[in-house]
Design a protein around this motif. Structure first.
Motif, PDB file in Angstrom:
ATOM      1  N   ASN A   1       0.803  -1.326   0.055  1.00  0.00           N
ATOM      2  CA  ASN A   1       0.080   0.074  -0.002  1.00  0.00           C
ATOM      3  C   ASN A   1       0.681   1.250   0.116  1.00  0.00           C
ATOM      4  OD1 ASN A   1      -2.677  -1.201   0.257  1.00  0.00           O
ATOM      5  ND2 ASN A   1      -1.886  -1.960   2.046  1.00  0.00           N
TER       6      ASN A   1
ATOM      7  N   LEU B   1       1.789   3.745   6.797  1.00  0.00           N
ATOM      8  CA  LEU B   1       0.993   2.383   7.645  1.00  0.00           C
ATOM      9  C   LEU B   1       2.012   1.968   8.777  1.00  0.00           C
ATOM     10  CD1 LEU B   1      -1.036   0.320   4.883  1.00  0.00           C
ATOM     11  CD2 LEU B   1      -2.033   1.969   6.649  1.00  0.00           C
TER      12      LEU B   1
ATOM     13  N   THR C   1       1.159  -0.549  11.620  1.00  0.00           N
ATOM     14  CA  THR C   1       0.763  -2.091  11.197  1.00  0.00           C
ATOM     15  C   THR C   1       2.126  -2.652  10.704  1.00  0.00           C
ATOM     16  OG1 THR C   1      -1.491  -1.125  10.477  1.00  0.00           O
ATOM     17  CG2 THR C   1      -0.870  -3.210   9.636  1.00  0.00           C
ATOM     18  N   LYS C   2       3.024  -1.964   9.972  1.00  0.00           N
ATOM     19  CA  LYS C   2       3.976  -2.726   9.495  1.00  0.00           C
ATOM     20  C   LYS C   2       4.991  -3.127  10.424  1.00  0.00           C
ATOM     21  CE  LYS C   2       3.383  -0.722   4.868  1.00  0.00           C
ATOM     22  NZ  LYS C   2       3.990   0.194   3.528  1.00  0.00           N
TER      23      LYS C   2
END
Length: 300
Positions: free
Chosen positions: A112, A152, A155-156
């Motif tokens: 993403n 992100l 999350t990563k």
């Protein structure tokens, strides 16, 4: 009881056993044929040349076939006239070879976001934490700060931390090189144990970092595959992945995937997003995929 568990595990990794997960989703869909794959690959190669950013992985694949092969074969042709292309061409043989763990983390960071941002995030991560042991020992917030430019970050960072923790617990060291000795199906089982690692990430690691014959389906490949009728218009990405991996000859998968990805990035006519990054595909007013378009609902 142990015998039953053993059989269940074998059914997960047995490549000859048909399961719901790997069954052909579109057995009556005849495309693409091997001839279609070769024709599309030839057309895209004529337009783009071989994408320079994938040249090092192509050389690694050749080397995996025969250690002496890369000394006898010149690097793949690329578009001329670009300073970045020339730089990439001349540095292929000298670039540091990535570990499988490097490749997995790079792929996680690429989710993403743009290629440029993901590369910056990985470089920033390694600058802040030179070893994977350093990353594992770091506070989550510090990891987030290092990779924030890739998007992100929370999350990563959580995904990367989890991969390292699980790997240390299971193998006693932060290394994924053992995957090289496993079959494709065994590798898929191993990597799918990590939280946040999906089919596309696994496929990218297989193709780029383990030199296996697999065909990742990202947004660009997915949209083009639907536009030229290689999958039904109602197909989703996971079924497209299963279908294309069955239909595309192994020897064409790597080059064709790289070319479709590159074309999807620079041709607005092959994607729904309508973006037009710099490239030659749409600047001519026509698309190299025009002759292969089988879907009348897509205007190319």
């Amino acid at each position: 009881m142990k015998s039953r568990k053993r059989k269940q595990l074998q059914s997960q990794i047995d490549p000859n056993k048909t399961t719901t997960d790997n069954a052909e989703p579109y057995p009556d869909h005849p495309l693409p044929t091997p001839q279609d794959c070769q024709a599309v690959m030839d057309s895209l190669f004529s337009l783009h040349g071989f994408p320079p950013e994938f040249a090092k992985y192509r050389c690694q694949r050749l080397k995996s076939i025969s250690p002496d092969l890369t000394t006898k074969i010149s690097p793949p042709p690329i578009n001329v006239g670009s300073q970045d292309a020339v730089k990439s061409q001349t540095s292929v043989e000298h670039e540091h070879e990535e570990s499988v763990l490097d490749g997995l983390v790079k792929t996680v960071l690429s989710q993403n976001t743009t290629e440029v941002n993901s590369q910056r995030a990985f470089a920033s991560l390694r600058a802040a934490f030179p070893t994977w042991d350093d990353v594992l020992a770091a506070e989550p917030k510090s990891i987030e700060n290092a990779i924030r430019c890739g998007g992100l970050a929370p999350t990563k960072a959580s995904c990367i931390k989890n991969i390292l923790s699980c790997l240390l617990e299971k193998k006693g060291k932060l290394c994924l090189e053992y995957l090289r000795d496993l079959s494709v199906d065994e590798i898929k089982v191993e990597l799918s144990h990590f939280k946040g690692i999906g089919p596309k990430t696994v496929a990218c690691v297989l193709m780029f970092h383990l030199q296996q014959d697999d065909f990742p389906v990202d947004t660009h490949v997915f949209e083009i595959a639907k536009a030229i009728g290689w999958v039904p218009a109602t197909a989703d990405r996971n079924k497209t992945y299963l279908h294309l991996n069955r239909r595309i000859p192994n020897e064409l998968k790597f080059d064709l995937n790289c070319l479709l990805y590159t074309h999807g990035k620079c041709c607005s006519k092959c994607t729904k997003k309508g973006t037009n990054q710099k490239g030659r595909a749409s600047s001519h007013g026509t698309c190299a995929m025009l002759n292969y378009c089988k879907n009348s609902n897509v205007n190319i």
